[in-house]
Design a protein around this motif. Sequence first.
Motif, short mmCIF file in Angstrom:
data_model
loop_
_atom_site.label_atom_id
_atom_site.label_comp_id
_atom_site.label_asym_id
_atom_site.label_seq_id
_atom_site.Cartn_x
_atom_site.Cartn_y
_atom_site.Cartn_z
N ALA A 260 50.14 28.71 52.45
CA ALA A 260 49.73 27.89 53.59
C ALA A 260 50.44 26.54 53.58
O ALA A 260 50.84 26.02 54.63
CB ALA A 260 48.22 27.68 53.56
N GLY A 261 50.62 25.96 52.38
CA GLY A 261 51.29 24.67 52.26
C GLY A 261 52.74 24.74 52.69
O GLY A 261 53.25 23.83 53.34
N ALA B 173 41.29 14.80 53.98
CA ALA B 173 41.53 14.33 52.61
C ALA B 173 43.02 14.31 52.29
O ALA B 173 43.51 13.40 51.61
CB ALA B 173 40.79 15.23 51.61
N ILE B 174 43.75 15.30 52.79
CA ILE B 174 45.20 15.36 52.55
C ILE B 174 45.93 14.25 53.31
O ILE B 174 46.94 13.72 52.84
CB ILE B 174 45.74 16.75 52.96
CG1 ILE B 174 45.24 17.80 51.95
CG2 ILE B 174 47.26 16.77 53.04
CD1 ILE B 174 45.55 19.23 52.34
N ILE B 175 45.37 13.85 54.46
CA ILE B 175 46.00 12.81 55.27
C ILE B 175 45.90 11.43 54.61
O ILE B 175 46.75 10.57 54.84
CB ILE B 175 45.38 12.79 56.69
CG1 ILE B 175 45.75 14.07 57.44
CG2 ILE B 175 45.84 11.58 57.49
CD1 ILE B 175 45.02 14.26 58.75
N VAL B 176 44.90 11.21 53.74
CA VAL B 176 44.70 9.89 53.13
C VAL B 176 45.96 9.38 52.44
O VAL B 176 46.50 8.32 52.82
CB VAL B 176 43.50 9.88 52.16
CG1 VAL B 176 43.45 8.55 51.41
CG2 VAL B 176 42.19 10.10 52.91
N PRO B 177 46.49 10.06 51.40
CA PRO B 177 47.66 9.51 50.71
C PRO B 177 48.91 9.46 51.58
O PRO B 177 49.71 8.52 51.48
CB PRO B 177 47.85 10.44 49.51
CG PRO B 177 47.18 11.71 49.91
CD PRO B 177 46.04 11.32 50.78
N ALA C 41 45.04 19.13 46.03
CA ALA C 41 46.02 18.95 44.96
C ALA C 41 47.25 19.84 45.16
O ALA C 41 48.38 19.43 44.86
CB ALA C 41 45.37 19.28 43.61
N LEU C 42 47.05 21.04 45.67
CA LEU C 42 48.17 21.96 45.88
C LEU C 42 48.99 21.62 47.12
O LEU C 42 50.21 21.69 47.10
CB LEU C 42 47.65 23.40 46.01
CG LEU C 42 47.11 24.05 44.74
CD1 LEU C 42 46.45 25.38 45.09
CD2 LEU C 42 48.23 24.27 43.74
N LEU C 43 48.31 21.24 48.17
CA LEU C 43 48.98 21.08 49.47
C LEU C 43 49.82 19.82 49.57
O LEU C 43 50.87 19.84 50.22
CB LEU C 43 47.95 21.11 50.60
CG LEU C 43 47.68 22.46 51.24
CD1 LEU C 43 48.85 22.91 52.09
CD2 LEU C 43 47.33 23.53 50.24
N ILE C 44 49.38 18.72 48.97
CA ILE C 44 50.13 17.47 49.13
C ILE C 44 51.57 17.61 48.63
O ILE C 44 52.52 17.34 49.38
CB ILE C 44 49.40 16.30 48.45
CG1 ILE C 44 48.14 15.94 49.26
CG2 ILE C 44 50.31 15.07 48.33
CD1 ILE C 44 47.29 14.87 48.62
N PRO C 45 51.81 18.04 47.38
CA PRO C 45 53.21 18.15 46.94
C PRO C 45 54.00 19.23 47.67
O PRO C 45 55.18 19.05 47.96
CB PRO C 45 53.09 18.47 45.44
CG PRO C 45 51.72 19.01 45.26
CD PRO C 45 50.87 18.34 46.28
N VAL C 46 53.35 20.34 48.00
CA VAL C 46 54.06 21.43 48.68
C VAL C 46 54.50 21.02 50.08
O VAL C 46 55.64 21.27 50.48
CB VAL C 46 53.18 22.70 48.73
CG1 VAL C 46 53.83 23.78 49.60
CG2 VAL C 46 52.94 23.25 47.34
#
Length: 273
Positions: free
Chosen positions: A17-18, A64-68, A227-232
């Motif tokens: 998905a990422g 949550a992913i949008i924050v950083p 944790a998985l989606l941000i770097p991918v």
Amino acid sequence: MPTFLDILPFVAALLAAGVLAGLLAGLFGIGGGAILVPIFFHVFGLLGVADEVRMHLALGTSLAIIVPTSVRSFAAHRQRGAVDIDLLKGWVVAVPLGTIIATLIAAWASSTELRLIFAVIALVLALRMIFNRASWKLGDDLPANPLKFLVGTLIGILSGLMGIGGGVMNNTFMTLYGRTIHQAVATSSGVGVLISIPGLVGYIWGGWGKPGLPPFSTGYINWLAVALLIPVTLYTAPYGARLAHAMSKRQLEFGFALFLVAIAAQFFASVIF
């Protein structure tokens, strides 16, 4: 406590998905919320997450992913002096207020109602993109309060209910009132910060102790997905951006509008059938 083998299918599905979300976000130049929410919804469904919490979890995890990413983007744009700081100062209450209202609505709404809300807003945004004209203008400068405050609150509400950073809505607002698209995009990064942080807190509160949530979840936030989606997504987005350079701005806008129409139709169908 789940074993590694228990969560392996979950990890594999989220990584896939990422990759897709990163490519699409890079291709369409839109912060991934509108893309991540439908992907999360379907991935969580394939992994057996209860339907009662699936849409809530997709929305909260997206924010949550949008924050950083929004904080990082805002810092970069501010360093270049492109952000309308005065507008953000005027919205420091309005936008978070709207986002908190959205999380309260989401806490009480059913999964079906949230899908319908997402689908309707997505369809409206798609129609705006399809029929948009650069010549459309409502004024030469941003309106004064209370209208400006109300617009900020509305952006917070709609974005919180869609799990997005509000970029499309803020870009529309600012350009309709004579601001350049470059300043609008830069300012939208700050709007994303004002939406995502209170949205993160609100979705944790709204889902606290709810049954049916997958492992590694706090309220309606799944930290494994985060944790998985941000770097991918950060890694794959540039590849989507390369594809974008082969298309005109109008083609990209139209393409993203068609994507939103397809997602809206899918959510409508999931409710009806």
